[in-house]
Write a protein that holds these residues in place. Sequence first.
Motif, PDB file in Angstrom:
ATOM      1  N   HIS A   1      70.009  54.472  35.285  1.00  0.00           N
ATOM      2  CA  HIS A   1      69.555  55.866  35.237  1.00  0.00           C
ATOM      3  C   HIS A   1      68.624  56.229  36.390  1.00  0.00           C
ATOM      4  O   HIS A   1      68.239  57.398  36.529  1.00  0.00           O
ATOM      5  CB  HIS A   1      68.828  56.144  33.916  1.00  0.00           C
ATOM      6  CG  HIS A   1      69.706  55.992  32.715  1.00  0.00           C
ATOM      7  ND1 HIS A   1      69.422  55.133  31.686  1.00  0.00           N
ATOM      8  CD2 HIS A   1      70.897  56.565  32.411  1.00  0.00           C
ATOM      9  CE1 HIS A   1      70.388  55.190  30.783  1.00  0.00           C
ATOM     10  NE2 HIS A   1      71.292  56.044  31.193  1.00  0.00           N
ATOM     11  N   ALA A   2      68.237  55.232  37.180  1.00  0.00           N
ATOM     12  CA  ALA A   2      67.164  55.458  38.167  1.00  0.00           C
ATOM     13  C   ALA A   2      67.590  56.435  39.265  1.00  0.00           C
ATOM     14  O   ALA A   2      66.953  57.471  39.466  1.00  0.00           O
ATOM     15  CB  ALA A   2      66.727  54.123  38.767  1.00  0.00           C
TER      16      ALA A   2
ATOM     17  N   PHE B   1      68.670  62.567  28.696  1.00  0.00           N
ATOM     18  CA  PHE B   1      69.098  62.533  30.090  1.00  0.00           C
ATOM     19  C   PHE B   1      70.415  61.768  30.145  1.00  0.00           C
ATOM     20  O   PHE B   1      70.471  60.610  29.745  1.00  0.00           O
ATOM     21  CB  PHE B   1      68.052  61.879  30.995  1.00  0.00           C
ATOM     22  CG  PHE B   1      68.502  61.822  32.431  1.00  0.00           C
ATOM     23  CD1 PHE B   1      68.500  62.968  33.222  1.00  0.00           C
ATOM     24  CD2 PHE B   1      68.978  60.639  32.981  1.00  0.00           C
ATOM     25  CE1 PHE B   1      68.954  62.930  34.534  1.00  0.00           C
ATOM     26  CE2 PHE B   1      69.427  60.588  34.287  1.00  0.00           C
ATOM     27  CZ  PHE B   1      69.416  61.744  35.077  1.00  0.00           C
ATOM     28  N   GLN B   2      71.452  62.443  30.605  1.00  0.00           N
ATOM     29  CA  GLN B   2      72.796  61.855  30.643  1.00  0.00           C
ATOM     30  C   GLN B   2      73.136  61.239  29.284  1.00  0.00           C
ATOM     31  O   GLN B   2      73.044  61.938  28.278  1.00  0.00           O
ATOM     32  CB  GLN B   2      72.905  60.875  31.811  1.00  0.00           C
ATOM     33  CG  GLN B   2      72.776  61.624  33.151  1.00  0.00           C
ATOM     34  CD  GLN B   2      73.057  60.740  34.342  1.00  0.00           C
ATOM     35  OE1 GLN B   2      72.973  59.534  34.267  1.00  0.00           O
ATOM     36  NE2 GLN B   2      73.405  61.363  35.464  1.00  0.00           N
TER      37      GLN B   2
ATOM     38  N   ILE C   1      58.042  59.764  33.789  1.00  0.00           N
ATOM     39  CA  ILE C   1      59.292  59.514  33.082  1.00  0.00           C
ATOM     40  C   ILE C   1      59.535  58.015  33.106  1.00  0.00           C
ATOM     41  O   ILE C   1      59.560  57.402  34.176  1.00  0.00           O
ATOM     42  CB  ILE C   1      60.461  60.252  33.770  1.00  0.00           C
ATOM     43  CG1 ILE C   1      60.130  61.753  33.868  1.00  0.00           C
ATOM     44  CG2 ILE C   1      61.768  60.013  33.017  1.00  0.00           C
ATOM     45  CD1 ILE C   1      60.715  62.412  35.100  1.00  0.00           C
ATOM     46  N   TYR C   2      59.654  57.422  31.930  1.00  0.00           N
ATOM     47  CA  TYR C   2      59.795  55.982  31.817  1.00  0.00           C
ATOM     48  C   TYR C   2      61.282  55.627  31.856  1.00  0.00           C
ATOM     49  O   TYR C   2      61.985  55.812  30.867  1.00  0.00           O
ATOM     50  CB  TYR C   2      59.160  55.499  30.511  1.00  0.00           C
ATOM     51  CG  TYR C   2      57.645  55.599  30.509  1.00  0.00           C
ATOM     52  CD1 TYR C   2      56.998  56.830  30.449  1.00  0.00           C
ATOM     53  CD2 TYR C   2      56.856  54.451  30.592  1.00  0.00           C
ATOM     54  CE1 TYR C   2      55.612  56.917  30.468  1.00  0.00           C
ATOM     55  CE2 TYR C   2      55.472  54.530  30.603  1.00  0.00           C
ATOM     56  CZ  TYR C   2      54.854  55.764  30.536  1.00  0.00           C
ATOM     57  OH  TYR C   2      53.486  55.840  30.554  1.00  0.00           O
ATOM     58  N   VAL C   3      61.732  55.133  32.993  1.00  0.00           N
ATOM     59  CA  VAL C   3      63.150  54.800  33.164  1.00  0.00           C
ATOM     60  C   VAL C   3      63.353  53.342  32.759  1.00  0.00           C
ATOM     61  O   VAL C   3      62.776  52.432  33.352  1.00  0.00           O
ATOM     62  CB  VAL C   3      63.609  55.045  34.611  1.00  0.00           C
ATOM     63  CG1 VAL C   3      65.097  54.745  34.761  1.00  0.00           C
ATOM     64  CG2 VAL C   3      63.309  56.489  35.020  1.00  0.00           C
ATOM     65  N   GLU C   4      64.151  53.130  31.731  1.00  0.00           N
ATOM     66  CA  GLU C   4      64.270  51.790  31.154  1.00  0.00           C
ATOM     67  C   GLU C   4      65.469  51.008  31.658  1.00  0.00           C
ATOM     68  O   GLU C   4      65.565  49.807  31.414  1.00  0.00           O
ATOM     69  CB  GLU C   4      64.310  51.878  29.620  1.00  0.00           C
ATOM     70  CG  GLU C   4      63.028  52.496  29.060  1.00  0.00           C
ATOM     71  CD  GLU C   4      63.025  52.576  27.534  1.00  0.00           C
ATOM     72  OE1 GLU C   4      63.343  51.559  26.900  1.00  0.00           O
ATOM     73  OE2 GLU C   4      62.707  53.649  27.002  1.00  0.00           O
TER      74      GLU C   4
ATOM     75  N   TRP D   1      63.516  50.388  42.059  1.00  0.00           N
ATOM     76  CA  TRP D   1      64.863  50.979  41.984  1.00  0.00           C
ATOM     77  C   TRP D   1      65.011  52.140  42.971  1.00  0.00           C
ATOM     78  O   TRP D   1      66.123  52.619  43.196  1.00  0.00           O
ATOM     79  CB  TRP D   1      65.127  51.465  40.550  1.00  0.00           C
ATOM     80  CG  TRP D   1      65.237  50.338  39.557  1.00  0.00           C
ATOM     81  CD1 TRP D   1      65.608  49.057  39.820  1.00  0.00           C
ATOM     82  CD2 TRP D   1      64.995  50.391  38.149  1.00  0.00           C
ATOM     83  NE1 TRP D   1      65.604  48.301  38.660  1.00  0.00           N
ATOM     84  CE2 TRP D   1      65.236  49.110  37.610  1.00  0.00           C
ATOM     85  CE3 TRP D   1      64.592  51.402  37.260  1.00  0.00           C
ATOM     86  CZ2 TRP D   1      65.098  48.803  36.254  1.00  0.00           C
ATOM     87  CZ3 TRP D   1      64.455  51.103  35.910  1.00  0.00           C
ATOM     88  CH2 TRP D   1      64.701  49.819  35.415  1.00  0.00           C
ATOM     89  N   TRP D   2      63.888  52.605  43.526  1.00  0.00           N
ATOM     90  CA  TRP D   2      63.950  53.758  44.425  1.00  0.00           C
ATOM     91  C   TRP D   2      63.519  53.444  45.854  1.00  0.00           C
ATOM     92  O   TRP D   2      63.360  54.360  46.655  1.00  0.00           O
ATOM     93  CB  TRP D   2      63.084  54.904  43.869  1.00  0.00           C
ATOM     94  CG  TRP D   2      63.539  55.368  42.518  1.00  0.00           C
ATOM     95  CD1 TRP D   2      64.644  56.112  42.243  1.00  0.00           C
ATOM     96  CD2 TRP D   2      62.908  55.110  41.254  1.00  0.00           C
ATOM     97  NE1 TRP D   2      64.741  56.333  40.883  1.00  0.00           N
ATOM     98  CE2 TRP D   2      63.687  55.733  40.257  1.00  0.00           C
ATOM     99  CE3 TRP D   2      61.754  54.412  40.866  1.00  0.00           C
ATOM    100  CZ2 TRP D   2      63.355  55.681  38.896  1.00  0.00           C
ATOM    101  CZ3 TRP D   2      61.421  54.365  39.516  1.00  0.00           C
ATOM    102  CH2 TRP D   2      62.221  54.979  38.552  1.00  0.00           C
TER     103      TRP D   2
END
Lengths: 359, 359
Positions: A210-211, A183-184, A203-206, A14-15
């Motif tokens: 949100h990424a 977060f948000q 940080i586990y971004v699911e 995602w990044w």
Amino acid sequence: MTELARSNRVRRTWWTDATDAAGCKAYTVYNRMMLPASFGGPAIDCAHLKRAVQVWDVACERQVEIGGPHADQVMQRLTPRDLDGLAADRCAYVPICNRNGGMLNDPVALRPRPGVWWVSLADGELRLWIEGMVEAGGYDAYVREVDCQPLAVQGPKSDDLAARVFGEEVRSIRFFRFKRLPFQDTELIVSRTGYSKQGGFEIYVEEQRHAMPLWEALFEAGRDLDVRAGCPNLIERIEGGMLSYGNDITDADTPFEVGLEKYVQRFDCIGGAALKRHVSTRRLMALEMEKPVPACERLWPVKVGDRQIGVVSSAAESIEFGCGVAIGMIGRKWTAGQEVVIETQDGPKRGRLREKFWR
Amino acid sequence: MTELARSNRVRRTWWTDATDAAGCKAYTVYNRMMLPASFGGPAIDCAHLKRAVQVWDVACERQVEIGGPHADQVMQRLTPRDLDGLAADRCAYVPICNRNGGMLNDPVALRPRPGVWWVSLADGELRLWIEGMVEAGGYDAYVREVDCQPLAVQGPKSDDLAARVFGEEVRSIRFFRFKRLPFQDTELIVSRTGYSKQGGFEIYVEEQRHAMPLWEALFEAGRDLDVRAGCPNLIERIEGGMLSYGNDITDADTPFEVGLEKYVQRFDCIGGAALKRHVSTRRLMALEMEKPVPACERLWPVKVGDRQIGVVSSAAESIEFGCGVAIGMIGRKWTAGQEVVIETQDGPKRGRLREKFWR
């Protein structure tokens, strides 16, 4: 220099657009996914990591989810580490062995919800091992790869940066523990873990939505902390004795040989019988070595006179310690202080065994 | 351009020094091993492959050996292809599915000795799946990765080149069959297989001491055939409809969806029940597309008007056919001739569904 051919088979994260834009100069492939390997070069990245704070795209730490009535049983069958009584907010470093006691992976496991495990993988498709085992073993459990992509915040200013994004509560997270923090419009799992000795979080971004907001929030909040995009740093991780599965550990090595004997706590797991009777004749050691240090992309024989006593699997040049730093698998009869010769592709280099890593 | 960071974790092959020396400009990582991806660039490599002969380092096709009393039983449990009565000299393309019928790999299997299987892997650590299954399933079998490294000879002059090195008998090997042929002090398995439509062989090198001598023998013998170092070619393989696991096939796809229905011959394997009741709503198709074609390193949505009807997973520019060539997973209701728009990272491109690949 070697170019990496890009394709769908080597998955973007995602990044990846963001790390490209941040000037990532080299990638490696980890769990068939892109992992940044260098921004300003290893030495510059290392110095910055030790004084400021970095954001790392470690989406390649794939999460294998094990759920269902037998999830705990499957998990305990996988590892010699005793998981009974593990606190609910604990991250557990869990060696996974094959029937010979050889290491298949060295992931960190946590439970995002009661009764469900996430196994955060080092390089290697352990999901296939777990799925094959569950499939043939008749367990009432499911196994799947969750497309959760971790982002790491590492460096001495990690607490300050994370507090600005997640609130002061993030400071209270203890080592190898996690909390769900807002977060948000959501809550994210934030753990005090990561592949450096400089402190920090993963940080586990699911969800993909949100990424980039998280990436941007960290860079926005950390401007005066000199936050930069970074990545696991070869120099810093060798100085700190952080092992890399596939480099320093393979399935030919047992936990006893790679310094993980403290996690061998029970023998009713796969490989337990082999681990019980195992006598290790070698161990991973730190080695100091002469500079310049070439790229360690093959195993370097370590010799005393004509006799090979082991191999070096990772090496780099440390500015902080003023020497080459290396990790090698060495015969147990050889002890710290021993002078050795390390045979690199650029010729022999003088070296010396050390009792401990640098950090 | 992206640099690949080298390390031991991304394993070198017995020929990496040779492919570096032969001018390999880009590599990819396949089964955690180096796989050459470009020498003169895809178009030049492609034109040469179609008129002469190339030697490919495909050591990354890892061989998983399954042996022991239950080896045949394990093998048949792994695949819906019926292996009963398979001739001893046969190479078998064997889809491997998970419990949902999703493809885990699409290897080629052969028996180097009676009762022993080698599974020559596409990208993905299927060894872990097989090992986990054997471990938990109580089979009397062993599973291991053999360090056998295949070298491919591909192109229209492959028979001529191979005959000079292995003798005239090599010409008599039928498609997807193998023979053991003499080389120096040993015999090597030579199969008429490979990842191109230009014809050729794969040679299973079982000992490192034969690796460079074989490489050199092929280049020496093929000088007047204009033999060159090469690699699986993106353009040629798309023109020929050769699928790439990880690009065009993932574990979300069943054999029915990727054109491998003819290998679904029995249902007493893992995933058999799911395959039996499976109704596929999509299929892999060839797509012609407008040039220029950017690097396909993310899935491109395929649209008819505002409606997404599928994704493109591989694409390249074909000089021979004068168009962009692509592979996509498309809804079954859409048929050849349909005009579509393909949304690449460089903007939308016009395209058209085709019934067949180009070769």
